[in-house]
Design an enzyme around this catalytic site. Structure first.
Site, short mmCIF file in Angstrom:
data_model
loop_
_atom_site.label_atom_id
_atom_site.label_comp_id
_atom_site.label_asym_id
_atom_site.label_seq_id
_atom_site.Cartn_x
_atom_site.Cartn_y
_atom_site.Cartn_z
N SER A 96 -31.54 50.12 -21.46
CA SER A 96 -30.80 49.78 -22.66
C SER A 96 -29.48 49.08 -22.40
O SER A 96 -28.96 48.39 -23.27
CB SER A 96 -30.53 51.05 -23.48
N LYS A 106 -35.71 51.94 -33.80
CA LYS A 106 -35.63 50.56 -33.36
C LYS A 106 -36.78 49.74 -33.94
O LYS A 106 -36.65 49.22 -35.04
CB LYS A 106 -35.55 50.51 -31.84
N HIS A 124 -36.47 51.12 -26.02
CA HIS A 124 -36.25 49.68 -26.20
C HIS A 124 -37.45 48.85 -25.75
O HIS A 124 -37.33 47.62 -25.59
CB HIS A 124 -35.00 49.24 -25.44
#
Length: 452
Positions: free
Chosen positions: A214, A274, A242
């Site tokens: 990240s 996300k 991510h």
């Protein structure tokens, strides 16, 4: 039982009648804590250089590739909405239907009275994404790591993690009481050296890595890790926060990117905030793993269930991931364009591979904060990552790329970043230009930078 009660009563009476100590203990003031001293030092250093606080900027609308702050429009590189699901009509309608049926909160732990059909459906779809037996959802991504690691590991065990692992994993390891070792970033040889010397001393061994890191935007070498796993018999946990929606042809993550069997990884971890634009986290893996976490993990057993509206939004986000792989392809092109443009402009992108995260490393923390403010003045919102989140000297702006950024937005952001950074460097703007004596004079009484 009567004897026990009498004994307890006598002990209580003795404690109450015990003379008070001559010297009363004084609670430490928060102002005297080293944590406050660091905050105060950073604040005063910023004030001396006229650097406004770049954090806690309040957005007026849903933030994606663009946003509005204080009534002004900005190109936005500070949100995790990688696939543009946050404002998608399908996600919004699913959320509305969930509110109409279930209200806002699950109102209880899922074990007691908080179970809803959306929880089961979401976990089933997450398991399907990873091609594994089961999944378990938690109310926060941070809690997911804390609860899962502390549940599975104990004082007789060893956790080995990449040195760049997320803070939530470190918190989980600490709570577990397990021994902890770190290996140099993405250095499988260094990991093997640790395993050779320590693997025989512990009951269980867990190795933790991130699919996409990240802070730096590079990826874990899963094939090499699996080869090592076959010889040393550890559990492998991969944080996909991510990576879901980003890696792989259809965005299913690290295993698809490398063409691996997802069942070879023991623990898949990820977040719902996300790619799926919701909130919460999950663990995916075997049915036995899921059963253990649902029965033993404190962050699941003793926590309220995921809000039904958030579960519904996450389900809709996964539907989009499955039905519209072109969003992942657009994101891939945008990430590569940003990385290529940044390198051509002479910006330091570190080891990023141009997926969902591209850092621009600028040096010291005050310079990073000022660069963020300079970009905001030009209509570009991107946030700095400063010490202690990264080592001093490695402060950076962290650009989150989405599938909805346009080529023009990316090219402009890179060009303006390069221009503003050159100006700061030419002026030697940063910690080196501070008057340390003046900072000492302005600090609250008794506050010494870096002191105990």
């Amino acid at each position: 039982m009567r004897h026990v009660g009498e004994s307890s009563g006598r002990n209580r009476a003795e404690r109450l009648n015990r003379p008070a100590p001559q010297q009363q203990r004084q609670a430490v003031r928060f102002e005297d804590l080293p944590e406050y001293k660091r905050v105060a030092t950073q604040r005063i250093a910023g004030e001396l250089l006229g650097v406004a606080n770049p954090f806690y900027r309040s957005h007026d609308v849903a933030a994606g590739a663009t946003t509005r702050i204080g009534g002004r429009e900005f190109i936005n590189f500070a949100s995790y909405d990688y696939l543009g699901t946050n404002t998608d009509p399908h996600v919004a309608e699913s959320a509305r239907q969930a509110i109409d049926r279930f209200g806002i909160s699950a109102s209880a732990s899922r074990l007691v009275a908080g179970e809803r059909p959306g929880h089961v459906e979401l976990e089933r779809k997450l398991a399907a994404v990873y091609g594994v037996d089961a999944a378990v959802c938690f109310v926060s991504g941070y809690l997911t790591n804390v609860a899962a690691i502390s549940c599975l590991m104990g004082p007789q065990d060893l956790v080995i993690h990449d040195e760049f692992i997320h803070n939530s994993a470190l918190a989980g390891i600490k709570l577990s009481g397990a021994a902890r070792r770190l290996f140099q970033h993405n250095d499988v040889e260094n990991l093997e050296n640790i395993l050779k010397s320590l693997s025989s001393e512990f009951r269980r061994i867990l190795v933790i890595v991130e699919g996409i890191y990240s802070m730096d935007g590079d990826i874990a070498d899963l094939p090499a890790l699996l080869e090592l796993k076959s010889r040393y018999g550890f559990w492998l946990m991969v944080d996909e926060a991510h990576a879901l929606g980003i890696l792989g042809k259809t965005g299913r993550g690290s295993f698809e990117h490398f063409g691996l069997d997802p069942r070879d990884i023991d623990i898949w971890m990820g977040t719902l905030s996300k790619t799926t634009s919701s909130c919460g986290g999950y663990i995916a893996g075997s049915s036995a793993l899921a059963d253990i976490l649902k029965a033993e993990a404190g962050g699941f057993v003793y926590s309220v269930g995921l809000s039904p509206v958030l579960a519904a939004a996450a389900i809709a986000g996964l539907d989009i991931l499955r039905s519209e792989p072109e969003r992942t392809e657009r994101l891939r092109r945008n990430g590569q364009l940003f990385l290529e443009q940044a390198k051509a402009a002479g910006l330091d992108t570190g080891i990023s591979m141009g997926h969902s995260v591209v850092p621009v490393i600028v040096g010291d923390s005050l310079r990073a904060a000022q660069l963020s403010n300079d970009l905001l003045a030009e209509g570009i919102n991107v946030l700095p990552i400063i010490h202690p989140a990264v080592p001093e000297g490695m402060a950076r702006l962290r650009f989150f790329i989405t599938c909805n950024h346009t080529e023009e937005q990316i090219r402009r952001a890179v060009a303006v970043t390069a221009e503003k950074l050159r100006s700061l460097l030419d002026r030697n703007f940063g910690l080196a230009s501070l008057d340390v004596d003046k900072i000492m004079q302005l600090l609250p009484a008794g506050v010494v930078p870096g002191g105990p």
